[in-house]
Design an enzyme around this catalytic site. Structure first.
Site, PDB file in Angstrom:
ATOM      1  N   LYS A 110       0.924  -1.104   0.118  1.00 21.85           N
ATOM      2  CA  LYS A 110      -0.482   0.206   0.037  1.00 21.85           C
ATOM      3  C   LYS A 110       1.495   1.505   0.094  1.00 21.85           C
ATOM      4  CE  LYS A 110      -4.218   1.233   1.622  1.00 21.85           C
ATOM      5  NZ  LYS A 110      -5.664   0.998   2.467  1.00 21.85           N
ATOM      6  N   LYS A 189      -5.371 -15.548 -11.521  1.00 23.27           N
ATOM      7  CA  LYS A 189      -5.939 -15.827 -10.335  1.00 23.27           C
ATOM      8  C   LYS A 189      -7.074 -15.927  -9.568  1.00 23.27           C
ATOM      9  CE  LYS A 189      -5.192 -16.669  -5.881  1.00 23.27           C
ATOM     10  NZ  LYS A 189      -4.818 -15.240  -4.161  1.00 23.27           N
ATOM     11  N   LYS A 192     -11.611 -11.070  -5.488  1.00 19.67           N
ATOM     12  CA  LYS A 192     -12.491 -10.621  -5.926  1.00 19.67           C
ATOM     13  C   LYS A 192     -11.765  -8.942  -5.917  1.00 19.67           C
ATOM     14  CE  LYS A 192     -12.550 -10.234  -0.909  1.00 19.67           C
ATOM     15  NZ  LYS A 192     -12.651 -11.351  -0.389  1.00 19.67           N
TER      16      LYS A 192
HETATM   17  P1  ADP Z   1      -9.829 -13.020  -2.382  1.00 19.26           P
HETATM   18  O1  ADP Z   1      -8.297 -12.845  -3.255  1.00 19.26           O
HETATM   19  O2  ADP Z   1     -10.823 -12.977  -3.482  1.00 19.26           O
HETATM   20  O3  ADP Z   1      -9.753 -11.739  -1.447  1.00 19.26           O
HETATM   21  P2  ADP Z   1      -8.992 -14.062   0.316  1.00 19.26           P
HETATM   22  O4  ADP Z   1      -7.385 -12.838   0.222  1.00 19.26           O
HETATM   23  O5  ADP Z   1     -10.225 -13.154   0.685  1.00 19.26           O
HETATM   24  O6  ADP Z   1      -9.898 -14.103  -1.435  1.00 19.26           O
HETATM   25  O7  ADP Z   1      -9.062 -15.359   0.335  1.00 19.26           O
HETATM   26  C1  ADP Z   1      -9.262 -16.243   1.636  1.00 19.26           C
HETATM   27  C2  ADP Z   1      -9.114 -17.523   1.083  1.00 19.26           C
HETATM   28  O8  ADP Z   1      -8.760 -18.034   0.018  1.00 19.26           O
HETATM   29  C3  ADP Z   1      -6.845 -17.888   1.486  1.00 19.26           C
HETATM   30  O9  ADP Z   1      -7.467 -18.354   2.271  1.00 19.26           O
HETATM   31  C4  ADP Z   1      -7.260 -17.722   0.022  1.00 19.26           C
HETATM   32  O10 ADP Z   1      -5.691 -18.384  -0.050  1.00 19.26           O
HETATM   33  C5  ADP Z   1      -7.831 -18.440  -0.629  1.00 19.26           C
HETATM   34  N1  ADP Z   1      -8.008 -18.137  -2.033  1.00 19.26           N
HETATM   35  C6  ADP Z   1      -8.589 -17.123  -2.506  1.00 19.26           C
HETATM   36  N2  ADP Z   1      -8.500 -17.447  -4.082  1.00 19.26           N
HETATM   37  C7  ADP Z   1      -8.218 -18.132  -4.241  1.00 19.26           C
HETATM   38  C8  ADP Z   1      -7.506 -18.415  -5.807  1.00 19.26           C
HETATM   39  N3  ADP Z   1      -7.571 -17.835  -6.178  1.00 19.26           N
HETATM   40  N4  ADP Z   1      -7.209 -19.858  -5.320  1.00 19.26           N
HETATM   41  C9  ADP Z   1      -6.697 -20.734  -4.181  1.00 19.26           C
HETATM   42  N5  ADP Z   1      -7.395 -19.998  -2.683  1.00 19.26           N
HETATM   43  C10 ADP Z   1      -7.763 -18.805  -3.064  1.00 19.26           C
END
Ligand code: ADP
Ligand code: TRP
Length: 322
Positions: A110, A189, A192
């Site tokens: 950030k 990947k 969100k």
């Molecule tokens: P985002 O990237 O959508 O913000 P988060 O960081 O909140 O998701 O992830 C919450 C959990 O889900 C973490 O343990 C993360 O490793 C897993 N996760 C998120 N996106 C993926 C993905 N595309 N493939 C595998 N695991 C994921």
């Protein structure tokens, strides 16, 4: 083993969250003492709309329960319902080197972008350490991006223990399987932040629409294709059993198929895969009292454990009488 993990209620869960994390939480509840929480205090560093945060917290609980998190086996709670963790966080904050926190990626990235960061983001890893240490957790299942934070937690625990005596259990991270890097609709990947997600309990019509927009290449239909390098195939593989997966792989290798057919097969498979959970979610959503009861019961159990650990830490550092 005592397992602990937290997931932030920053939006609705998507396929990446399920296959990358939630599925493993559910598997680990079987033979372990497991604690899982909805990290609303961490979410407060990004979600600044109170109604949105309240709703996302409830939605997260509904999703986890519908997907198979069993409150009889695991303790499910909301992070802020355990105030002991925030007290422990302060204790850990004293003695947390600035330099260590400056190296942590959430804050560093950030700052590198020139965006203003607040103290919550800067001390985010300390709260996470308190989350983990408060339950004497041995194993913390997380995605690769969180491993650095577990290292910080170990550093803080080690330094507290060496100064004040053996209070904290040193946790290990358990990185969730490589194969579970779920691609999004654009092939990157799924996340969100990239706006390429398909949500777990998305309205079926809108799910089909998103699937129909998954990026594919424009090679002629009759040309053989390599399934493993195609993200549409990778997504299908998550839902298919071995026989169906192999059948689809051999269709790719032969060529002469349309991506439209693969997308329809994927949508049908995903529909079926989550059908039972969708049904359970609808039932639970109609019974919010039950969900609040589960979370309150989880918070009670969590507070009991966190209270013991907090008392140990307070006594060790001299803010509570022996
Ligand atoms: P985002 O990237 O959508 O913000 P988060 O960081 O909140 O998701 O992830 C919450 C959990 O889900 C973490 O343990 C993360 O490793 C897993 N996760 C998120 N996106 C993926 C993905 N595309 N493939 C595998 N695991 C994921
Ligand atoms: N920071 C984690 C994430 O964004 C969520 C989290 C908060 C967590 N506290 C935790 C994960 C403690 C494991 C242990 O994914």
């Amino acid at each position: 083993m005592r397992i602990l993990s937290g997931i932030q209620p920053t939006g609705r869960f998507h396929w990446g969250n399920y296959f990358g994390a939630i599925r493993q939480y559910i598997a680990l509840q079987e033979d372990n003492e497991a604690y899982y929480f909805i990290a609303n205090l961490h979410a407060l560093t990004t979600v600044r709309d109170p109604e949105q945060l309240r709703q996302a917290t409830l939605d997260s609980a509904l999703d986890l329960l519908a997907l198979g998190l069993d409150p009889e086996k695991a303790t499910l709670f909301v992070q802020s319902d355990v105030p002991e963790v925030s007290e422990l966080c302060w204790i850990l904050m004293t003695g947390a080197p600035m330099g260590l926190l400056e190296r942590c990626h959430a804050y560093k990235e950030k700052k590198a972008k020139g965006a203003p960061a607040d103290a919550g983001l800067f001390t985010y890893p300390v709260l996470m350490a308190a989350d983990i240490l408060a339950y004497d957790a041995n194993l913390v299942p997380v995605g690769e991006d969180q491993v650095q934070h577990i290292e910080v937690c170990r550093d803080l625990a080690r330094s507290f223990n060496s100064h004040f005596g053996e209070v904290f259990v040193l946790p290990e991270s358990h990185v969730l399987s490589e194969s579970a890097k779920v691609p999004g609709t654009d092939g990157e990947k799924m996340s969100k932040s990239y706006r390429n997600t398909i949500e777990l309990f998305e309205d079926p019509k809108s799910m089909r629409k998103k699937i129909s927009r998954i990026a594919t290449d424009s090679r002629p239909m009759d040309q053989p294709k390599d399934p493993e390098s195609d993200h549409l195939y990778q997504l299908y593989s998550l839902f298919a059993d071995t026989a169906d997966r192999e059948a689809m792989a051999s269709t790719y290798r032969q060529g002469g198929f349309s991506y439209g057919m693969v997308k329809k097969t994927l949508a049908d498979a995903a529909d079926q895969f989550f059908a039972e959970a969708r049904q359970r979610r609808a039932e639970l959503a109609n019974d919010p009292d039950r969900v609040h009861e589960i979370l309150a019961d989880g918070a009670n159990r969590a507070r009991r454990k966190a209270g013991e650990v907090l008392a140990r830490a307070q006594q060790a550092c001299g803010i509570r009488s022996l």
